[in-house]
Design a protein around this motif. Structure first.
Motif, PDB file in Angstrom:
ATOM      1  N   HIS A 176       9.778  47.919  44.300  1.00 56.03           N
ATOM      2  CA  HIS A 176       9.199  49.175  43.822  1.00 56.03           C
ATOM      3  C   HIS A 176       8.764  49.037  42.358  1.00 56.03           C
ATOM      4  O   HIS A 176       9.387  48.285  41.588  1.00 56.03           O
ATOM      5  N   PRO A 177       7.711  49.766  41.946  1.00 59.06           N
ATOM      6  CA  PRO A 177       7.275  49.709  40.537  1.00 59.06           C
ATOM      7  C   PRO A 177       8.385  50.058  39.543  1.00 59.06           C
ATOM      8  O   PRO A 177       8.331  49.597  38.391  1.00 59.06           O
ATOM      9  N   ASN A 178       9.377  50.866  39.958  1.00 63.08           N
ATOM     10  CA  ASN A 178      10.486  51.213  39.064  1.00 63.08           C
ATOM     11  C   ASN A 178      11.617  50.190  39.101  1.00 63.08           C
ATOM     12  O   ASN A 178      12.680  50.422  38.543  1.00 63.08           O
ATOM     13  N   GLN A 179      11.362  49.049  39.774  1.00 59.84           N
ATOM     14  CA  GLN A 179      12.401  48.024  39.910  1.00 59.84           C
ATOM     15  C   GLN A 179      11.983  46.695  39.287  1.00 59.84           C
ATOM     16  O   GLN A 179      12.305  45.627  39.791  1.00 59.84           O
ATOM     17  N   LYS A 180      11.291  46.755  38.155  1.00 58.22           N
ATOM     18  CA  LYS A 180      10.870  45.534  37.484  1.00 58.22           C
ATOM     19  C   LYS A 180      12.043  44.805  36.831  1.00 58.22           C
ATOM     20  O   LYS A 180      11.940  43.627  36.473  1.00 58.22           O
ATOM     21  N   ALA A 181      13.158  45.516  36.668  1.00 58.80           N
ATOM     22  CA  ALA A 181      14.360  44.919  36.077  1.00 58.80           C
ATOM     23  C   ALA A 181      15.568  45.698  36.582  1.00 58.80           C
ATOM     24  O   ALA A 181      15.431  46.707  37.283  1.00 58.80           O
ATOM     25  N   ALA A 182      16.740  45.220  36.231  1.00 60.77           N
ATOM     26  CA  ALA A 182      17.969  45.906  36.624  1.00 60.77           C
ATOM     27  C   ALA A 182      18.057  47.258  35.921  1.00 60.77           C
ATOM     28  O   ALA A 182      17.623  47.409  34.770  1.00 60.77           O
ATOM     29  N   HIS A 183      18.624  48.255  36.628  1.00 62.07           N
ATOM     30  CA  HIS A 183      18.823  49.590  36.069  1.00 62.07           C
ATOM     31  C   HIS A 183      20.163  50.148  36.576  1.00 62.07           C
ATOM     32  O   HIS A 183      20.201  50.841  37.595  1.00 62.07           O
ATOM     33  N   ALA A 184      21.235  49.829  35.889  1.00 66.33           N
ATOM     34  CA  ALA A 184      22.543  50.371  36.281  1.00 66.33           C
ATOM     35  C   ALA A 184      22.512  51.882  36.145  1.00 66.33           C
ATOM     36  O   ALA A 184      22.111  52.413  35.100  1.00 66.33           O
ATOM     37  N   HIS A 185      22.937  52.577  37.203  1.00 62.26           N
ATOM     38  CA  HIS A 185      22.787  54.034  37.180  1.00 62.26           C
ATOM     39  C   HIS A 185      24.099  54.790  37.420  1.00 62.26           C
ATOM     40  O   HIS A 185      24.141  56.004  37.248  1.00 62.26           O
ATOM     41  N   CYS A 186      25.147  54.113  37.848  1.00 63.54           N
ATOM     42  CA  CYS A 186      26.392  54.820  38.154  1.00 63.54           C
ATOM     43  C   CYS A 186      27.544  53.820  38.128  1.00 63.54           C
ATOM     44  O   CYS A 186      27.367  52.656  38.515  1.00 63.54           O
ATOM     45  N   VAL A 187      28.699  54.268  37.668  1.00 63.44           N
ATOM     46  CA  VAL A 187      29.933  53.477  37.722  1.00 63.44           C
ATOM     47  C   VAL A 187      31.036  54.352  38.309  1.00 63.44           C
ATOM     48  O   VAL A 187      31.185  55.507  37.909  1.00 63.44           O
ATOM     49  N   GLN A 188      31.775  53.791  39.261  1.00 61.43           N
ATOM     50  CA  GLN A 188      32.861  54.525  39.896  1.00 61.43           C
ATOM     51  C   GLN A 188      34.066  53.598  40.077  1.00 61.43           C
ATOM     52  O   GLN A 188      33.929  52.496  40.614  1.00 61.43           O
ATOM     53  N   PHE A 189      35.237  54.073  39.636  1.00 63.21           N
ATOM     54  CA  PHE A 189      36.470  53.336  39.892  1.00 63.21           C
ATOM     55  C   PHE A 189      36.970  53.659  41.297  1.00 63.21           C
ATOM     56  O   PHE A 189      36.851  54.796  41.764  1.00 63.21           O
ATOM     57  N   SER A 190      37.535  52.655  41.961  1.00 62.70           N
ATOM     58  CA  SER A 190      38.188  52.920  43.238  1.00 62.70           C
ATOM     59  C   SER A 190      39.421  53.768  42.998  1.00 62.70           C
ATOM     60  O   SER A 190      39.983  53.797  41.894  1.00 62.70           O
ATOM     61  N   SER A 191      39.872  54.474  44.037  1.00 61.53           N
ATOM     62  CA  SER A 191      40.996  55.405  43.875  1.00 61.53           C
ATOM     63  C   SER A 191      42.282  54.689  43.476  1.00 61.53           C
ATOM     64  O   SER A 191      43.142  55.267  42.809  1.00 61.53           O
TER      65      SER A 191
END
Length: 382
Positions: A176-191
């Motif tokens: 996709h045009p918005n995927q020219k590079a990495a884009h970390a968008h969310c971080v979640q710890f396991s329970s």
């Protein structure tokens, strides 16, 4: 005389008894007539507002009527796009979507009228868009959308972020045009606190980082490979089952998956569109939440400006229920009230928060007519 005296005593006794009964009745009537005081819930709002209106706001939410009121600015901060509250409610953390990005920690003043900033550190990247605390609240992670990496900080016993970060840069791209590079968008710890999951929109992956005994991130494994061009944005977990749900910004879809708590890996169960079949306009998905009972999944559409609703089977399959207009423009974020009776939507472009009643039997939403104006709201936290 004895008879007269006895009559007088009896009369006085009956008079006192009648008086006590009447007093008791009046007291009971008085209690019944007193209106029940609904205890308001406090709602914090992160914004992308600029100038004098920038920062974090606090609102009062009536859990009976769904009315929002008493808006006030409680902290001045530049683009606090995502908020995270400590378990005791005393501290508020924010990711700041600036260039360079940063993370901040606030503490309430004595009378709970303002948040005082007690710490601010670089996020070691651009556009910090998401943060999360570990279950023990001794680690804080942040995702940098602009530069495509994540960062992990130690947190001390006072809840302050320590300036000893571990930085990890993601690599890759997508079709996709918005995927020219990495884009970390969310971080979640396991329970259980064994893994940190990083959702990367640019490389169509959810990476699972094991957390070592030294409270560092080990070598990542691919927890889930999404389809090319999906652009995963946010991840949530079922609180009682080894199950996760992902919303894909670029393909306007949601995915359900099972989770292996030992390896950190996911296995895809189902994938569904968030849009009506006949919709041809532009759209990018944003947020995703599960009802408290785990029976319904909600996902927001920016462009179509709606909330898609699904029922969730015990095995994780998704069945579309309805798609409801948000009564606003660009629903970047939304939340459910703690009792699950209401769903509140932050509409960034129309500068309003709208309130919907939730039918717990069907999952459907009904607009209450309640809304409040806030400059560019992008995050809601009870």
């Amino acid at each position: 005389m004895k008879h007269i005296f006895g009559y007088v005593v009896l009369s006085v006794f009956l008079l006192l008894l009648t008086s006590c009964k009447n007093t008791s009745k009046k007291s009971q009537v008085g209690l019944e007539e007193q209106p029940i005081q609904n205890k308001s819930l406090q709602l914090l709002v992160g914004t992308f507002a600029e100038g004098d209106g920038q920062g974090i706001y606090q609102l009062e939410f009536n859990p009976e009527s769904g009315v929002l009121s008493n808006s006030r600015q409680v902290a001045v901060e530049n683009r606090p796009g995502y908020l995270y509250l400590s378990k005791d409610g005393e501290r508020v953390y924010s990711s700041n979507g600036t260039q360079p990005g940063s993370v901040s920690v606030f503490k309430w003043n004595k009378d709970k009228t303002a948040l005082n900033k007690v710490g601010n550190l670089s996020s070691k990247g651009d556009g910090a868009c998401y943060i999360g605390l570990s279950p023990d609240e001794d680690l804080l992670a942040a995702a940098n959308y602009g530069s495509g990496g994540i960062v992990l900080y130690p947190v001390d016993q006072n809840g302050e972020i320590l300036d000893d970060p571990q930085e990890i840069q993601h690599e890759g791209s997508g079709p996709h045009p918005n995927q020219k590079a990495a884009h970390a968008h969310c971080v979640q710890f396991s329970s259980n606190g064994d893994f940190l999951y990083a959702v990367d929109l640019g490389i169509d992956q959810i990476l699972a980082y094991p957390i070592t005994q030294e409270k560092k991130l080990g070598k990542a494994v691919v927890g889930l490979q999404l389809d090319p061009g999906d652009g995963p944005r946010h991840l949530i977990f079922n609180p009682t089952k080894n199950m996760a749900f992902v919303i894909n910004e670029l393909s306007s879809t949601v995915v359900s998956a099972s989770v292996d708590p030992l390896t950190g890996k996911f296995k895809k169960i189902d994938k569904q569109s968030t849009l009506p079949a006949d919709y041809e306009g532009k759209n990018s998905c944003a947020d995703i939440h599960l009802s408290p009972n785990g029976k319904f999944l909600y996902a927001s559409n920016r462009g179509h400006n709606s909330i898609a609703v699904y029922s969730v089977s015990d095995s994780g399959y998704l069945k579309p229920v309805t798609i409801e207009s948000v009564q606003g423009d660009w629903p970047r974020n939304f939340t459910l009230s703690p009792d699950g009776n209401f769903l509140l939507v932050a509409n960034k472009n129309s500068n309003n928060i709208t309130v919907f009643q939730v039918d717990k039997e069907t999952g459907r939403l009904k607009y209450t007519g309640n809304q409040i104006n806030i400059p560019q709201p992008v995050c809601l936290k009870f």
